[in-house]
Scaffold this active site. Structure first.
Site, PDB file in Angstrom:
ATOM      1  N   MET A 195       0.546  -1.266  -0.009  1.00  0.00           N
ATOM      2  CA  MET A 195       0.455   0.365  -0.576  1.00  0.00           C
ATOM      3  C   MET A 195       1.012   1.204   0.119  1.00  0.00           C
ATOM      4  SD  MET A 195      -3.392  -0.872   2.544  1.00  0.00           S
ATOM      5  CE  MET A 195      -2.760  -0.840   3.581  1.00  0.00           C
ATOM      6  N   HIS A 247       9.112  -3.674   3.840  1.00  0.00           N
ATOM      7  CA  HIS A 247       8.384  -3.694   2.093  1.00  0.00           C
ATOM      8  C   HIS A 247      10.661  -4.012   0.805  1.00  0.00           C
ATOM      9  CE1 HIS A 247       6.118  -0.857   2.873  1.00  0.00           C
ATOM     10  NE2 HIS A 247       4.751  -2.067   2.637  1.00  0.00           N
ATOM     11  N   LYS A 287       5.049 -10.220   9.456  1.00  0.00           N
ATOM     12  CA  LYS A 287       4.029  -9.076  10.041  1.00  0.00           C
ATOM     13  C   LYS A 287       2.691  -9.258  10.037  1.00  0.00           C
ATOM     14  CE  LYS A 287       4.460  -4.372  11.826  1.00  0.00           C
ATOM     15  NZ  LYS A 287       3.123  -4.521  11.301  1.00  0.00           N
TER      16      LYS A 287
HETATM   17  P1  AMP Z   1       1.193  -3.347   3.602  1.00  0.00           P
HETATM   18  O1  AMP Z   1       2.377  -1.761   2.404  1.00  0.00           O
HETATM   19  O2  AMP Z   1       1.813  -2.424   4.892  1.00  0.00           O
HETATM   20  O3  AMP Z   1       0.248  -3.713   3.416  1.00  0.00           O
HETATM   21  O4  AMP Z   1       2.465  -4.165   3.306  1.00  0.00           O
HETATM   22  C1  AMP Z   1       2.765  -4.705   2.209  1.00  0.00           C
HETATM   23  C2  AMP Z   1       3.589  -5.735   2.482  1.00  0.00           C
HETATM   24  O5  AMP Z   1       4.483  -5.631   3.672  1.00  0.00           O
HETATM   25  C3  AMP Z   1       2.662  -7.023   3.990  1.00  0.00           C
HETATM   26  O6  AMP Z   1       2.873  -8.209   2.914  1.00  0.00           O
HETATM   27  C4  AMP Z   1       3.080  -6.837   4.794  1.00  0.00           C
HETATM   28  O7  AMP Z   1       3.057  -8.190   5.691  1.00  0.00           O
HETATM   29  C5  AMP Z   1       4.546  -6.514   4.440  1.00  0.00           C
HETATM   30  N1  AMP Z   1       5.118  -6.207   5.571  1.00  0.00           N
HETATM   31  C6  AMP Z   1       5.403  -4.650   5.914  1.00  0.00           C
HETATM   32  N2  AMP Z   1       5.809  -4.362   7.276  1.00  0.00           N
HETATM   33  C7  AMP Z   1       6.547  -5.267   7.490  1.00  0.00           C
HETATM   34  C8  AMP Z   1       8.068  -5.572   7.975  1.00  0.00           C
HETATM   35  N3  AMP Z   1       8.433  -4.495   8.835  1.00  0.00           N
HETATM   36  N4  AMP Z   1       9.001  -6.487   7.875  1.00  0.00           N
HETATM   37  C9  AMP Z   1       8.851  -7.354   6.548  1.00  0.00           C
HETATM   38  N5  AMP Z   1       7.754  -7.328   6.082  1.00  0.00           N
HETATM   39  C10 AMP Z   1       6.728  -6.317   6.137  1.00  0.00           C
END
Ligand code: AMP
Length: 269
Positions: free
Chosen positions: A21, A28, A139
């Site tokens: 997102m 990421h 996460k």
């Molecule tokens: P988001 O942009 O928050 O929807 O996250 C996109 C992807 O990044 C999802 O698969 C999350 O689980 C992953 N993600 C978010 N935070 C972390 C983190 N600290 N370490 C590893 N992956 C993450």
């Protein structure tokens, strides 16, 4: 790196896909680097999915940092940064994907329809990108679990790969929402990873649970939602004999919801 809003610009047979997102950070970046190990066609999407937000103000407050995102994605090894238009993701009626019982507990209990929104958008992104691999962070462990279930149920030919949680040096799991924490809030939020680490050091389920509660209750500014140990293969509450236990924590610091989790020792009974 190609930057496009059109999925036709990058269709290929060996895509490793990292859906996000935006407001990209090292978490990421580590998923993108991992994706590079499987393919040189790494597609990163940025789409702030309205369906998975409970309230409008949370959606509006979601951080948006497009220029920095492009830099991080490129440096981490993305070949394509895909910025789909909402009308391409949701052209009229899109079939919603129901998560089933596990979608209604933990994160799903306090955020009704959250996982329906997540699975619906992920299914739609998969249809448009048709990757060979897709990488999701541990996460969001319940999200990862439900996506694996969806792929199994619909027999979608995509390998779902987990990515380790990346933490700041103080232990806080990195999240796009962390920018909304003041220095004082951040101090309080550290109790989450401290509780997980304390539980990780214990050998029995009851000692793990005790450790979670004891550490979390030491921080008055942390308002817990849940803190429990689950069986990571079924998402049911763990029993002593469960081999793969994982501690999950969710709660609020100054109104901001934070989640984190950690595997417990394999040998621990
Ligand atoms: P988001 O942009 O928050 O929807 O996250 C996109 C992807 O990044 C999802 O698969 C999350 O689980 C992953 N993600 C978010 N935070 C972390 C983190 N600290 N370490 C590893 N992956 C993450």
């Amino acid at each position: 790196m190609i930057i496009t809003s059109n999925a036709h610009d990058f269709r290929a047979s060996n895509i490793a896909f990292v859906p996000t997102m935006g407001a990209l950070h090292q978490g990421h970046a580590s998923l993108i680097q991992q994706a590079r190990q499987w393919s040189n066609q790494v597609v990163v999407s940025i789409f702030v999915n309205p369906l998975q937000f409970e309230n409008k103000s949370d959606l509006e407050k979601y951080p948006r940092t497009p220029e920095k995102d492009a830099q991080i994605a490129e440096r981490a090894g993305a070949s394509v940064l895909w910025l789909p238009n909402p009308k391409d993701i949701y052209p009229g009626e899109v079939a919603t994907v129901e998560p089933g019982a596990i979608g209604n507990i933990f994160e799903g209990q306090s955020r009704s329809s959250h996982f329906q929104g997540v699975l619906t958008v992920v299914k739609r992104l998969f249809d448009l990108v048709q990757p060979q691999w897709a990488i999701f962070g541990e996460k969001d462990f319940q999200q990862l679990f439900l996506i694996k279930e969806m792929v199994r149920e619909f027999q979608i030919p995509i390998s779902i790969m987990p990515g380790k949680t990346i933490r700041d040096s103080d232990g806080l799991a990195i999240s796009s929402r962390n920018v909304r924490l003041s220095a004082k809030d951040r101090e309080s939020a550290l109790v989450i990873s401290q509780a997980l680490i304390s539980a990780h050091e214990k050998e029995t389920l009851s000692l793990m649970q005790e450790a979670l509660e004891k550490v979390l209750s030491s921080e008055p500014l942390f308002r817990p939602d849940y803190a429990c140990i689950i069986d990571e293969d079924t998402f049911e509450l763990a029993i002593e004999a469960t081999p793969n236990k994982r501690a999950l924590i969710a709660g609020w610091v100054n109104g901001l919801r934070l989640i984190d989790n950690m595997p417990m020792k394999i040998s621990a009974r």
